[in-house]
Design a protein around this motif. Structure first.
Motif, PDB file in Angstrom:
ATOM      1  N   GLN A   4     -31.909  30.076   9.271  1.00  0.00           N
ATOM      2  CA  GLN A   4     -31.784  30.559  10.157  1.00  0.00           C
ATOM      3  C   GLN A   4     -32.731  29.677  11.219  1.00  0.00           C
ATOM      4  O   GLN A   4     -32.597  29.667  12.498  1.00  0.00           O
ATOM      5  N   GLY A  29     -20.295  32.542   7.666  1.00  0.00           N
ATOM      6  CA  GLY A  29     -20.409  33.834   6.690  1.00  0.00           C
ATOM      7  C   GLY A  29     -20.658  33.290   5.191  1.00  0.00           C
ATOM      8  O   GLY A  29     -21.150  33.975   4.445  1.00  0.00           O
ATOM      9  N   GLU A  75     -27.717  30.247   1.231  1.00  0.00           N
ATOM     10  CA  GLU A  75     -27.080  31.460   1.936  1.00  0.00           C
ATOM     11  C   GLU A  75     -27.218  31.416   3.271  1.00  0.00           C
ATOM     12  O   GLU A  75     -28.336  30.873   3.858  1.00  0.00           O
ATOM     13  N   GLU A  76     -26.324  32.003   4.197  1.00  0.00           N
ATOM     14  CA  GLU A  76     -26.266  31.750   5.602  1.00  0.00           C
ATOM     15  C   GLU A  76     -27.669  32.594   6.167  1.00  0.00           C
ATOM     16  O   GLU A  76     -28.348  32.281   7.027  1.00  0.00           O
ATOM     17  N   GLU A  77     -28.069  33.669   5.418  1.00  0.00           N
ATOM     18  CA  GLU A  77     -29.096  34.621   5.675  1.00  0.00           C
ATOM     19  C   GLU A  77     -30.634  33.941   5.303  1.00  0.00           C
ATOM     20  O   GLU A  77     -31.543  34.484   5.364  1.00  0.00           O
ATOM     21  N   ASN A  78     -30.430  32.752   4.447  1.00  0.00           N
ATOM     22  CA  ASN A  78     -31.689  32.002   4.184  1.00  0.00           C
ATOM     23  C   ASN A  78     -32.563  31.891   5.458  1.00  0.00           C
ATOM     24  O   ASN A  78     -32.348  31.318   6.419  1.00  0.00           O
ATOM     25  N   PRO A  79     -34.137  32.311   5.299  1.00  0.00           N
ATOM     26  CA  PRO A  79     -34.816  32.032   6.454  1.00  0.00           C
ATOM     27  C   PRO A  79     -34.769  30.632   7.045  1.00  0.00           C
ATOM     28  O   PRO A  79     -35.117  30.378   8.200  1.00  0.00           O
ATOM     29  N   GLU A  86     -41.436  32.134   7.996  1.00  0.00           N
ATOM     30  CA  GLU A  86     -39.986  32.210   7.328  1.00  0.00           C
ATOM     31  C   GLU A  86     -40.123  31.739   6.061  1.00  0.00           C
ATOM     32  O   GLU A  86     -39.351  32.224   4.982  1.00  0.00           O
TER      33      GLU A  86
END
Length: 839
Positions: A369, A342, A362-366, A388
């Motif tokens: 991912q 997280g 950030e962990e949500e960075n495409p 992406e």
């Protein structure tokens, strides 16, 4: 043979060389489809070359072979493009294949579409002339329709996956080159020049480049033994065919006159040429490709060996960066790691000591991912065309673009992405070397395993030093820290505080063990955040915490502990889901060298200070000094003949208060004490437990002091509100008892005496043996006396009736084993009925 024939042979050799190379490579669907393309091109060029050379079995045979290659090329490209894009072959390809085979068979049998060419003499050289008929359009119409369909397939693939648009660029350029090469045959300028054959060679090399770009093929396959022999054989044939006429003139030999000698001499010459070309090819490959690969393999072996010998995470990251810099011509390398799920991936290492690592993903960075879902690294230039990339924030794109990002690779721990490697170029125009992707994959796969092992070691090391519940240092490791800090601070002040949570056993009984654990965690968080980097915090015991404060004097340590105590007292006020009792603590503080000369003395002094607070009413802070020591030097040596006797007067004072308000409650408590202790003695319990049960029985209804007499002595049935008031006497009893020093040992029996064996009692609704044994004994004794006593709202039941009711409710309200034992005592006279009094 002419220029056309020689170029055809060269093209055929190129195709054959690639065919051999790919046959020795690791096979997959795309490689197999490329082999079909090469086979079609080889048929086309080989048939054309052998036809012009007029080789056996004849021109017409090689013409048919060449025509078959041309007709099947669209189908071969169709299979290749679908496989390259990850699509399944459809029915359109099968239809075209069947139609073309049928047309080819008809043409081979009857020559209805395009007859074999006729050989004519032109300027003393053989030439081939084709008779073009209108029926030839039968070949072109299905091919044109199929090629249009193939174009729509490519558009659809690129639309669904924009990344494939970049991957298809060399494929499309190759198809365009092949188309233009055949179209230019109609231009007079190219008359007699094999532009179509050359375009085929260009096309194959572009397809080959596309495969390397997709990392579907590796150049080290060029060094395989079978390929070396195959290449030597092909080049030997080419050279041998060109020098045969010269050798015939040199040795004045003709095959029809000197058959045996001709065969022997020319076989020896061919073998010499073959051996020479094979050796030269091996030498070339070793110097150009294998040497570089051996260098890379050696560096990676050294890297593997180095990181397998360390469990230091920073060393592993530094060596990973170093080996990448050695093997690749790149700019800067950054490694970002995630501390916990997280959280962002923050920069932790770089190839430049002074590099700015103040950036994060950030962990949500495409992009992050994508790395989580794929094993291979990202080629940033290609990634810019992906969905992406387009979904990233402009600031994230700018951060990657300004550094001339070249590759992004993941450090994967199973399905988890432990880190991200960012590799940049010194210039945005720097050419990519696609074999670098393979190097990155090899290095990151090894580094990921090493990082996983390093983290497992660090976690194991941390678990061995910390308390599992609170995350603070455990007692064993705290002793090590204490000894180290004592040695370091011999010439300075070292303060030690022990914080003991008051009435924590009661807290667990009231709210359960889970809530108790959460309480300890909240206390630990308060202590840890208050101490911060100023000292060390540890879970010293089940409900005790230790705080070690280097360079703190007694005054500063007391101020800190007072602040902690205040925060702990109000911490439950923030709870909105349920109302909890406030938590108090008893704390002791001492310091070296002022009040202690060694570690043992420091610990004893703090324990003595905590003991003093506990026996002075709890909820306080005691600083140990020399005066306190003198006043309490015999505190630990003090013994109690019977510790419960110290509180006898307090207990009887409370029971007297009950008697003043409600005589029944007083006599009832006395009766229950008799029945309960008699049952406990029959069960073989020790004297300590019997005494605890006796005192618990005397105090179990002390909470009724707060209930109005009108409710206690009501003759009729109680209302729901009044019944809830009566039920509240249990917690009221606990509230009174918890303020009596060192009487918390009776609380388990008192709080559980109205619980039922089937779990339908109150206040906690626990069942079976989860109810303390002391409470189950009180329950039987309390109920028996209630049934056999006279009250304002009922008469006393005979012993026989009470006995039967106990038996009936065994396993429901009562512990069946205790009921059996109690009834047995009634029957044998061990327990006698106490004389009932009028209410």
């Amino acid at each position: 043979m002419g220029t056309y024939g020689y170029i055809s042979i060269i093209a055929m050799l190129c195709y054959g060389f690639m065919l051999l190379m790919f046959l020795t490579a690791k096979r997959n669907k795309i490689i197999n489809s490329f082999l079909v393309v090469l086979t079609g091109l080889l048929f086309w060029t080989g048939g054309s070359a052998f036809m012009r050379a007029q080789l056996w079995p004849g021109c017409e045979f090689w013409y048919q072979v060449s025509l078959l290659g041309i007709l099947l090329l669209p189908y071969a490209y169709y299979r290749f493009i679908l496989a390259f894009g990850g699509e399944k072959s459809g029915i359109a390809g099968r239809i075209y294949f069947v139609v073309m085979l049928t047309c080819f068979w008809l043409n081979a049998q009857f020559g209805v579409f395009l007859e074999a060419p006729k050989m004519v003499e032109k300027n003393g050289a053989a030439a081939f002339v084709y008779e073009i008929k209108p029926a030839i359009i039968v070949f072109f119409i299905p091919s044109a329709i199929f090629l249009i369909h193939l174009l729509t397939v490519i558009v659809r693939i690129c639309k669904n996956n924009p990344t494939m648009k970049v991957q298809y660029e060399p494929v499309m350029l190759g198809v365009l080159a092949l188309f233009l090469g055949n179209a230019f045959l109609g231009i007079p300028f190219f008359s007699g020049f094999p532009i179509d054959i050359l375009s085929g060679v260009v096309n194959v090399f572009l397809l080959f480049y596309a495969l390397i770009r997709r990392r579907l093929f590796r150049l080290q396959m060029l060094a395989s033994p079978s390929l070396c022999y195959g290449v030597g054989f092909l080049f030997s044939i080419l050279v041998f065919l060109n020098i045969v006429p010269s050798l015939q003139n040199l040795f004045h030999m003709r095959p029809d006159k000197n058959t045996q000698i001709y065969t022997l001499v020319f076989s020896i010459v061919f073998l010499i040429i073959y051996a020479l070309f094979t050796y030269l090819w091996k030498l070339l490959i070793r110097c150009v490709f294998v040497r570089e690969e051996n260098h890379q393999a050696e560096k990676i072996r050294e890297f593997n060996s180095a990181i397998s010998k360390t469990l230091d995470l920073q060393v592993i990251l530094d060596k990973t960066i170093h080996v990448m810099k050695d093997l690749m011509d790149v700019g800067n390398i950054y490694i970002c790691m995630q501390d916990a799920p997280g959280e962002p991936y923050r920069g932790v290492a770089s190839d430049q000591p002074l590099s700015d690592l103040a950036f994060a993903f950030e962990e949500e960075n495409p992009m992050v991912q994508w790395l989580k879902d794929h094993e291979e690294p990202i080629i940033y230039r290609d990634f810019r065309y992906s969905v992406e990339y387009k979904s990233m924030w402009e600031e994230e794109k700018h951060q990657l673009d300004k550094n001339h990002t070249r590759y992004c690779a993941g450090l994967k721990d199973g399905n988890n992405l432990a880190g991200v490697i960012l590799i940049t170029s010194s210039s945005s125009k720097k050419r990519l070397a696609y074999d670098e992707v393979e190097i990155i994959s090899n290095i990151t796969s090894v580094a990921s395993i090493a990082i996983k092992n390093a983290k497992l070691y660090e976690n194991a090391r941390l678990e061995a030093r910390t308390d599992e519940l609170t995350g603070l240092l455990n007692r064993k490791y705290f002793y090590e820290v204490l000894n180290e800090e004592f040695e370091k601070n011999k010439d300075a002040s070292l303060a030690l505080a022990i914080i003991n949570v008051d009435d924590f056993k009661l807290y667990n009984q009231l709210y359960g063990i889970k809530e108790g654990d959460m309480c300890l965690q909240r206390v630990a968080d308060i202590i840890n955040s208050s101490v911060g980097e100023s000292g060390y915090t540890a879970r010293y015991g089940a409900k005790e915490f230790a705080v070690l404060l280097p360079d703190y004097d007694l005054f500063s340590a007391r101020n800190l502990v007072e602040s902690i105590a205040k925060q702990i007292y109000v911490m439950n006020n923030r709870r909105t889901d349920m109302k909890l009792k406030p938590i108090t603590v008893s704390a002791g503080i001492s310091a070296a060298p002022y009040a202690a000369k060694n570690v043992k003395e420091l610990l004893e002094n703090v324990d003595l200070a905590v003991y003093h607070v506990k026996h002075s009413g709890k909820n306080g802070i005691q600083v140990f000094d020399t005066m306190f020591r003198n006043n309490n030097k015999d505190a630990h040596a003090k013994t109690h003949a019977h510790i419960y006797k110290e509180y006898e007067s307090t207990i009887y004072a409370l029971t007297a208060a009950i008697d003043a308000k409600d005589h029944y409650t007083f006599s009832h408590s006395t009766n229950v004490a008799y029945y309960a202790t008699a049952l406990a003695r029959t069960l073989g319990m020790n004297e300590d437990m019997i005494e605890i049960i006796h005192q618990a029985a005397l105090l179990h209804d002390v909470g009724k002091i707060g209930i109005p007499e009108s409710v206690l002595n009501k003759a009729g049935s109680l209302t729901d509100e009044e019944y809830e008031m009566i039920k509240g006497h249990v917690e009221a009893s606990i509230d009174i008892i918890r303020h009596l020093p060192s009487l918390d040992y009776v609380i388990p029996a008192v709080i559980g005496h109205h619980e039922r064996y089937d779990g339908k009692g109150y206040p906690r609704r626990i069942a079976g043996e989860d109810i303390p044994l002391t409470a189950r004994i009180l329950c039987v004794a309390d109920s028996f006396d209630a049934m056999t006593s006279i009250r304002c709202y009922k008469k006393a039941f005979p012993v026989k009736v009470a006995r039967e009711k106990l038996i009936q409710d065994a396993g429901k309200q009562f512990d069946p084993e205790l009921v059996r034992k109690f009834v047995e005592c009634l029957d044998n006279g061990t327990i006698n009925l106490v004389k009932a009094e009028e209410a």
